[in-house]
Design a protein around this motif. Structure first.
Motif, mmCIF file in Angstrom:
data_model
loop_
_atom_site.group_PDB
_atom_site.id
_atom_site.type_symbol
_atom_site.label_atom_id
_atom_site.label_comp_id
_atom_site.label_asym_id
_atom_site.label_seq_id
_atom_site.Cartn_x
_atom_site.Cartn_y
_atom_site.Cartn_z
ATOM 1 N N LEU A 195 23.851 125.583 -17.252
ATOM 2 C CA LEU A 195 23.538 126.281 -18.490
ATOM 3 C C LEU A 195 23.717 125.357 -19.698
ATOM 4 O O LEU A 195 22.894 125.350 -20.620
ATOM 5 N N GLY A 196 24.791 124.571 -19.703
ATOM 6 C CA GLY A 196 25.024 123.609 -20.781
ATOM 7 C C GLY A 196 23.908 122.591 -20.882
ATOM 8 O O GLY A 196 23.494 122.210 -21.990
ATOM 9 N N LEU A 197 23.403 122.146 -19.738
ATOM 10 C CA LEU A 197 22.275 121.203 -19.748
ATOM 11 C C LEU A 197 21.008 121.862 -20.281
ATOM 12 O O LEU A 197 20.221 121.224 -20.992
ATOM 13 N N GLU A 198 20.810 123.139 -19.957
ATOM 14 C CA GLU A 198 19.657 123.862 -20.493
ATOM 15 C C GLU A 198 19.743 123.956 -22.017
ATOM 16 O O GLU A 198 18.746 123.775 -22.717
ATOM 17 N N ILE A 199 20.928 124.238 -22.536
ATOM 18 C CA ILE A 199 21.133 124.308 -23.982
ATOM 19 C C ILE A 199 20.829 122.952 -24.610
ATOM 20 O O ILE A 199 20.146 122.859 -25.632
ATOM 21 N N TRP A 200 21.330 121.888 -23.998
ATOM 22 C CA TRP A 200 21.101 120.541 -24.508
ATOM 23 C C TRP A 200 19.613 120.192 -24.477
ATOM 24 O O TRP A 200 19.065 119.671 -25.448
ATOM 25 N N ASN A 201 18.940 120.497 -23.385
ATOM 26 C CA ASN A 201 17.512 120.190 -23.270
ATOM 27 C C ASN A 201 16.685 121.001 -24.265
ATOM 28 O O ASN A 201 15.687 120.502 -24.791
ATOM 29 N N TYR A 202 17.098 122.237 -24.543
ATOM 30 C CA TYR A 202 16.396 123.015 -25.566
ATOM 31 C C TYR A 202 16.562 122.347 -26.922
ATOM 32 O O TYR A 202 15.615 122.265 -27.708
ATOM 33 N N TRP A 203 17.766 121.879 -27.215
ATOM 34 C CA TRP A 203 18.009 121.196 -28.494
ATOM 35 C C TRP A 203 17.096 119.978 -28.627
ATOM 36 O O TRP A 203 16.468 119.775 -29.665
ATOM 37 N N LEU A 204 16.995 119.153 -27.598
ATOM 38 C CA LEU A 204 16.124 117.974 -27.642
ATOM 39 C C LEU A 204 14.664 118.390 -27.798
ATOM 40 O O LEU A 204 13.910 117.766 -28.555
ATOM 41 N N TYR A 205 14.266 119.454 -27.113
ATOM 42 C CA TYR A 205 12.909 119.986 -27.224
ATOM 43 C C TYR A 205 12.653 120.446 -28.661
ATOM 44 O O TYR A 205 11.619 120.142 -29.253
ATOM 45 N N TRP A 206 13.594 121.196 -29.228
ATOM 46 C CA TRP A 206 13.430 121.695 -30.593
ATOM 47 C C TRP A 206 13.274 120.539 -31.579
ATOM 48 O O TRP A 206 12.423 120.590 -32.469
ATOM 49 N N LEU A 207 14.075 119.494 -31.404
ATOM 50 C CA LEU A 207 13.963 118.338 -32.296
ATOM 51 C C LEU A 207 12.568 117.707 -32.248
ATOM 52 O O LEU A 207 12.047 117.268 -33.263
ATOM 53 N N ARG A 208 11.978 117.665 -31.052
ATOM 54 C CA ARG A 208 10.640 117.070 -30.895
ATOM 55 C C ARG A 208 9.529 117.948 -31.453
ATOM 56 O O ARG A 208 8.494 117.438 -31.847
ATOM 57 N N THR A 209 9.731 119.267 -31.463
ATOM 58 C CA THR A 209 8.599 120.169 -31.724
ATOM 59 C C THR A 209 8.752 121.094 -32.926
ATOM 60 O O THR A 209 7.831 121.855 -33.210
ATOM 61 N N TYR A 210 9.863 121.043 -33.648
ATOM 62 C CA TYR A 210 10.077 122.069 -34.669
ATOM 63 C C TYR A 210 9.014 122.079 -35.756
ATOM 64 O O TYR A 210 8.721 123.122 -36.337
ATOM 65 N N ASN A 211 8.382 120.949 -36.048
ATOM 66 C CA ASN A 211 7.328 120.941 -37.058
ATOM 67 C C ASN A 211 6.081 121.689 -36.597
ATOM 68 O O ASN A 211 5.361 122.254 -37.412
ATOM 69 N N GLN A 212 5.833 121.685 -35.294
ATOM 70 C CA GLN A 212 4.652 122.373 -34.773
ATOM 71 C C GLN A 212 4.918 123.848 -34.493
ATOM 72 O O GLN A 212 4.042 124.682 -34.680
ATOM 73 N N THR A 213 6.089 124.189 -34.000
ATOM 74 C CA THR A 213 6.336 125.556 -33.517
ATOM 75 C C THR A 213 6.838 126.494 -34.608
ATOM 76 O O THR A 213 6.672 127.689 -34.500
ATOM 77 N N LYS A 214 7.502 125.970 -35.601
ATOM 78 C CA LYS A 214 8.079 126.769 -36.695
ATOM 79 C C LYS A 214 9.188 127.713 -36.242
ATOM 80 O O LYS A 214 9.538 128.643 -36.945
ATOM 81 N N VAL A 215 9.713 127.509 -35.043
ATOM 82 C CA VAL A 215 10.874 128.278 -34.602
ATOM 83 C C VAL A 215 12.079 127.728 -35.356
ATOM 84 O O VAL A 215 12.273 126.515 -35.423
ATOM 85 N N PRO A 216 12.908 128.600 -35.940
ATOM 86 C CA PRO A 216 14.031 128.099 -36.744
ATOM 87 C C PRO A 216 15.079 127.371 -35.904
ATOM 88 O O PRO A 216 15.163 127.564 -34.696
ATOM 89 N N HIS A 217 15.852 126.565 -36.573
ATOM 90 C CA HIS A 217 17.003 125.890 -35.966
ATOM 91 C C HIS A 217 17.870 126.941 -35.279
ATOM 92 O O HIS A 217 17.940 128.092 -35.709
ATOM 93 N N GLN A 218 18.564 126.540 -34.210
ATOM 94 C CA GLN A 218 19.325 127.506 -33.418
ATOM 95 C C GLN A 218 20.372 128.256 -34.232
ATOM 96 O O GLN A 218 20.648 129.429 -33.966
ATOM 97 N N VAL A 219 20.963 127.638 -35.232
ATOM 98 C CA VAL A 219 21.941 128.332 -36.068
ATOM 99 C C VAL A 219 21.241 129.390 -36.920
ATOM 100 O O VAL A 219 21.709 130.523 -37.042
ATOM 101 N N GLU A 220 20.105 129.020 -37.493
ATOM 102 C CA GLU A 220 19.336 129.976 -38.293
ATOM 103 C C GLU A 220 18.800 131.111 -37.415
ATOM 104 O O GLU A 220 18.812 132.273 -37.804
#
Length: 154
Positions: free
Chosen positions: A57-82
């Protein structure tokens, strides 16, 4: 002995603060100990062993974070804290109505739920070891290792 670092979940001013790394070949969550007297971070860490499913589960969380960093400009999904702030105030169904990219919001929701389980595990399981750690490698958790010394069972 060099141990594998899987994630660097938090760092500040070039200090590695928390994440997942092996200790004696087994995954643990490490968290840095802050010195109030020195008003600075130390090289000492508290280590909490992770069960196999929580490690995954921790690795899934980490991989999502790396994914979000790569794609946040395209997807517009907010940062995990937001996202967590929005999610506390609204249902997932409400958030889904506000956006058309269902797949991205489903990933964000899964990550949100994963954090609940992971954080609950850490609250329910106390650290078992205190050790000094020297981290080397990239801050993104790739090609990163740690050397643990001065081990002390708690």
């Amino acid at each position: 002995m060099k141990e594998k670092v899987y994630s660097v979940d938090n760092y500040w001013d070039m200090n590695v603060l928390e994440g997942i790394a092996d200790y004696n070949g087994k995954p643990c969550y490490y968290i840095n100990i802050f010195s109030e007297a020195e008003d600075d971070w130390t090289n000492e860490y508290l280590l909490t062993p992770l069960s196999e499913d929580i490690f995954t589960l921790g690795l899934e969380i980490w991989n999502y974070w790396l994914y979000w960093l790569r794609t946040y400009n395209q997807t517009k999904v907010p940062h995990q804290v937001e996202y967590a702030k929005q999610r506390k105030n609204h249902s997932f169904d409400f958030l889904m109505k506000a956006d058309v990219d269902t797949e991205e919001w489903l990933k964000a929701e899964q990550n949100y739920q994963n954090h609940f389980v992971f954080d609950h595990y850490l609250k329910a399981n106390q650290p078992t070891v205190k050790a000094k750690g020297v981290f080397n490698g990239k801050i993104d958790g790739t090609d990163t290792f740690v050397e643990w010394t001065n081990h002390e069972n708690l």
